[in-house]
Design an enzyme around this catalytic site. Structure first.
Site, mmCIF file in Angstrom:
data_model
loop_
_atom_site.group_PDB
_atom_site.id
_atom_site.type_symbol
_atom_site.label_atom_id
_atom_site.label_comp_id
_atom_site.label_asym_id
_atom_site.label_seq_id
_atom_site.Cartn_x
_atom_site.Cartn_y
_atom_site.Cartn_z
ATOM 1 N N ASP A 85 0.830 -1.203 0.000
ATOM 2 C CA ASP A 85 0.000 0.000 0.000
ATOM 3 C C ASP A 85 0.863 1.251 0.000
ATOM 4 O OD1 ASP A 85 -2.396 1.792 0.747
ATOM 5 O OD2 ASP A 85 -3.270 -0.208 0.784
ATOM 6 N N HIS A 145 -3.835 4.894 4.246
ATOM 7 C CA HIS A 145 -4.553 3.695 3.821
ATOM 8 C C HIS A 145 -3.890 2.408 4.306
ATOM 9 C CE1 HIS A 145 -6.381 1.010 0.620
ATOM 10 N NE2 HIS A 145 -7.433 1.651 1.089
ATOM 11 N N SER A 158 -11.584 -1.934 0.418
ATOM 12 C CA SER A 158 -10.271 -1.785 1.051
ATOM 13 C C SER A 158 -10.278 -2.355 2.450
ATOM 14 C CB SER A 158 -9.885 -0.305 1.123
ATOM 15 O OG SER A 158 -9.351 0.129 -0.091
#
Length: 946
Positions: A163, A204, A376
């Site tokens: 990520d 994230h 996600s």
């Protein structure tokens, strides 16, 4: 079904108007060179490139051009040709920058939380635990708590999140952080920390990691696999190229078990994109060579394109090597952002409408968030659950995991479009095979039998099939297969399906690609839509060898006729260039599929892994934690957890215990007695209590009369005739230990204090470092008349004139003198004498208080102990050869003579008392008390010379 205002949908996809986007080129090249690291480095310098690193792939290296822009609309043809022209370079590929999106959503305002029921199972104490609704024991659950109750927490499993970075110093992650599972491909270093900015753009990866491995503590949340190791590969915060993706997916496949990815091509409803050559190679190498040949596990978020997109146009989500994960909302619906596709394998819970629960996780700056959303959040949940399965059975292959996911995903209660295939599996384009059930997964994983090798069978369409599609029409393309069972290649025989691919090339003649819909029907009649309409896909080119894929035929036999339907939903016309059907599966049906509900144990509900009581997917009544058996009632030594339907252990040695307070014993096991609500052992004499034995009372060692363990060093008392020494019962007839000796009765007795080895109580052979040897004994201090000799560790005698001495036997080391001797200024003991003996080696001891130098002695007078001796010394050592020299000598002699006459007058009638008899003056003085006259003169020569 999808309650989304039209204007919101329009805003979400308004950026998808343009059909063609020009490629952007980076200043990076993937270069294949034989010869190793040094050769590649030399070639890079020769052509003006910078050698960056070796990729995870054999003989492929990363070069950068320092003079080419990092981003450019134009390919660097000149630089590229320089590399291609080099005969040592086998292949060079300038890297194209790819558009990759994280699959989270815009954060809406937080919703109010409803209260959750209390659990009899002791829950984590993390502050946000009560907000983790998707892990609680309610209707919307993935059955994670029962797995925790069974003692499974991901220990020993390594998960890496690919990520935008990982805040590994976060207090809820740091203890589980694994630096060997982490790297930064955006900055080419080993620190995966996110790049900080004002808006916390790179949050994230940290959020995804918290779902997997956040510690079970008093901070933030509890991760699903809270004892697993977590790593982070930073690769989204920069120019993402095929080489960056391939290197990330192929990073340390022998160390990392699970790769979790919540990103992919744009979810704009018009993009068709997938992995490049290096990323494809990373997938293939991972499943074939990763985890020592068991295969790396790649978990992927299916996408957030909603009803206007399809994950069958996402080459990562539809890969046969990935586990594509979709989302389920708190109301058990398909969320508005979730994409439909036939490649989805399973689902986990995530956000839904604004009023519904979101996902709670770790966040940047050592904080927590209640607003993690989208697919996600679903993919990391699946990665954490799979980590639990690998802890239970680390020998599972990547295809074992996929089979277990299919078997352990439940469809009941989910509001979707369900189809039951010929093997009885219920499958949906919204959820795959359903929401992942953790408890069922780890139960099946424990005794899983590895599936057979993967085979693939390829077929072409039958002859004379229609290949042209006109407006608002459907063409049917058929192929017939025998599963390649008559092929000479045995690794092509397929009799039980897993994945089915349709590799399609199609050219749009008029209209747009988004108006094409494609479905596939198996010989058993199962239909799967492998490409939905996409209203924003206005591409006019079509597909080029695109591998559409479906998992909906899992377990079916491939033999028979397959039908591919291609439909134009408006006036689009197209020409089919080529079609290839590829069937993946096994030669024989996996053993896990042989068990049907009729053969399950009577304590099972509906399905099972085998006919044993431990093979039930779900128990009718209770499951025993230690054995996994399903039982009607909890047996002795267990108490029932009625909410989670598990038999848990009472405290040690309890036969029955209080179910609300399991540490309170009601009845003890055999050979134990109940004392203060606990069970204590009752072991007979000569035995001890052994926790590791089924028969808890075990005999002591044969040398022990009583003991605390079975070893001969754990005796508390000895058998008759044995003697205890440091917990060991020894036979004094055969051996005594250090600091011991055998007496006349053959018993071991301790040596005297300070003695290391001895033969009796008064004969020491060796002293300890803290004591000194003296006449076969060890003393801590030397007696009077002796001093401690460091070299020999013994007490040695002082000089005979010394009563006590300091550091040796020299006469100048005296501290006090024996009777008849007096201590001189030089610490020597000299005999006492009167004036008449002044010329001899003695010391004046006058008691006349008028004498100024009473009781003082000096070796300076020992040159002959007289003023005449001083004069003789000067005459012997002074050799004047000039008139001045003779005059000086005469003057010195004159002065000494005057002084001599003066002292003679004072002492002509002295009132003295001889300190020692005359007869003893010379006899008492040892021969070696002083050296020769010459030595004494030499001793003080330097003083007179100076």
């Amino acid at each position: 079904m999808y309650n989304i205002p039209l204007y919101l949908s329009a805003i979400l996809f308004s950026f998808s108007v343009w059909n063609i986007v020009a490629e952007e080129y980076s200043n990076s090249w993937a270069v294949r060179i034989n010869g190793g690291h040094e050769v590649a480095n030399q070639i890079a310098k020769r052509h003006g490139f910078k050698f960056v690193s070796q990729t995870p792939f054999d003989d492929i290296y990363h070069f950068k051009s320092p003079i080419h822009p990092e981003r450019s609309r134009r390919a660097a043809t000149y630089h590229h040709n320089k590399l291609k022209s080099d005969p040592q370079i086998l292949h060079a590929d300038q890297q194209v920058i790819k558009t990759r999106h994280k699959r989270d959503l815009v954060e809406p305002a937080p919703s109010s939380e409803s209260s959750k029921p209390e659990l009899s199972y002791s829950p984590p104490v993390d502050p946000y635990w009560s907000h983790q609704w998707y892990l609680q024991a309610t209707e919307t659950t993935m059955n994670v708590i029962p797995a925790w109750i069974m003692g499974v927490s991901g220990k020993g499993v390594v998960v890496s999140v690919l990520d935008d970075g990982l805040e590994y110093k976060h207090s809820d992650l740091q203890a589980n952080y694994d630096p060997h599972a982490s790297f930064d491909y955006n900055s080419e270093d080993t620190d995966p920390s996110p790049r900080p900015d004002y808006s916390n753009t790179n949050k994230h990866g940290t959020r995804c990691a918290g779902e997997i491995a956040a510690l079970k503590n008093d901070l933030c949340i509890t991760g699903i696999a809270f004892n697993s190791s977590i790593g982070g590969i930073r690769m989204l915060d920069g120019a993402v190229t095929d080489m960056v993706e391939g290197s990330s997916l192929g990073y340390r496949p022998q160390h990392i078990d699970i790769y979790s990815s919540s990103w992919g091509p744009e979810d704009d409803g018009r993009t068709v994109d997938g992995p490049g050559s290096l990323a494809k190679k990373a997938f293939e190498d991972g499943v074939n060579r990763g985890r020592s040949g068991l295969g790396s596990i790649f978990v992927w978020a299916s996408g957030n394109g909603g009803i206007h997109d399809s994950c069958n146009c996402d080459g990562y989500a539809l890969s046969i090597y990935t586990i594509s994960v979709s989302s389920v909302s708190q109301s058990n619906d398909s969320p508005w952002y979730s994409e439909k596709c036939s490649s989805t394998l399973t689902s986990t819970y995530s956000s839904g409408q604004n009023s519904q629960g979101k996902v709670i996780s770790t966040d940047l700056k050592n904080s927590c968030t209640t607003q993690h959303t989208g697919t996600s959040a679903s993919a990391p949940m699946a990665a954490g659950i799979l980590a639990l399965a690998l802890e239970v059975n680390p020998h599972l292959t990547w295809r074992d995991i996929q089979h277990l996911v299919v078997l352990s995903s439940r469809s009941n209660g989910l509001h979707g479009t369900w189809t039951k295939n010929a093997m009885g599996y219920k499958v949906s384009p919204e959820f795959g095979f359903g929401v992942l059930d953790t408890y069922t997964l780890i139960n099946r994983a424990r005794n899983w039998i590895t599936v057979g090798d993967q085979h693939s069978c390829s077929e072409q369409p039958d002859a004379d099939q229609p290949m042209s599609l006109s407006g608002k029409n459907t063409i049917l393309i058929k192929t017939t297969t025998d599963g390649c069972n008559y092929s000479q290649e045995k690794d092509t025989h397929v009799n039980s399906l897993e994945h089915v691919q349709v590799i399609l090339s199609l050219t749009i003649n008029s209209g747009t690609r988004g108006k094409i819909e494609i479905s596939l029907c198996s010989p058993a009649g199962t239909k799967s839509v492998i490409l939905q309409n996409r209203i924003y896909d206005t591409n006019k080119q079509g597909f080029n060898q695109w591998p559409l894929m479906s998992t909906h035929f899992w377990g079916e036999r491939p033999q028979g006729e397959w039908q591919l339907s291609i439909t134009s939903t408006d006036y689009t016309t197209a020409t089919v260039g080529s079609i290839e059907f590829v069937f993946y599966g096994t030669n024989e049906q996996p053993p896990s599929l042989d068990c049907i509900p009729d053969s399950c144990h009577s304590e099972c509900i509906s399905s099972c892994a085998n006919e044993l009581s431990s093979g039930c997917d779900t128990c009718k009544n209770y499951r025993i934690r230690d054995t996994w058996d399903c039982v009607t009632e909890c047996p002795s030594g267990y108490y029932p957890d009625t909410i989670n339907k598990v038999c848990l252990n009472c405290s040690l040695n309890c036969n029955k215990c209080n179910s609300t307070h399991p540490t309170v014993c009601v009845e003890c096991k055999q050979n134990f007695t109940l004392t203060n609500n606990s069970c204590s052992p009752l072991c007979p004499a000569g035995s001890y209590f052994n926790h590791d034995s089924d028969f808890h009372c075990q005999p002591c060692h044969e040398s022990c009369l009583a003991c605390i363990g079975g070893d001969n060093r754990e005796c508390t008392s000895c058998s008759v005739g044995l003697f205890p020494l440091d917990g060991v019962c020894i036979d004094p007839v055969t051996e005594c230990g250090d600091r011991m000796y055998k007496d006349s009765y053959s018993s071991c007795k301790p040596c005297p204090l300070g003695c290391l080895r001895c033969t009796s109580h008064d004969n020491c052979l060796e002293c300890t470092k803290e004591s000194h040897s003296l006449e076969h004994m060890c003393n801590m201090d030397c007696p009077g008349g002796f001093f401690y000799q460091k070299a020999t560790h013994k007490c040695e005698e002082c000089h005979p004139t010394c009563l006590t001495c300091m550091n040796g036997s020299d006469p100048t080391d005296c501290l006090t003198c024996t009777d008849g001797y007096q201590l001189s200024l030089e610490k020597a003991c000299l005999p006492c004498c009167d004036f008449k003996h002044l010329l001899t080696a003695c010391c004046n001891c006058t008691r006349d208080p008028k004498v100024s130098f009473k009781n003082t002695c000096s070796l300076i007078k020992l040159r002959e102990e007289s003023l005449l001796g001083e004069l003789r010394y000067i005459l012997m050592h002074t050799k004047p050869n000039t008139l001045i020299g003779w005059l000086v000598a005469f003057f010195v002699i004159l002065v000494i003579g005057v002084i001599f006459l003066f002292f003679s007058f004072l002492y002509i009638f002295p009132k003295t008392k001889n300190c020692c008899p005359k007869s003893k003056v010379y006899n008492a003085l040892p021969i070696n008390h002083f050296q020769s006259l010459e030595d004494m003169q030499e001793m003080n020569f330097n003083k007179y010379e100076s």
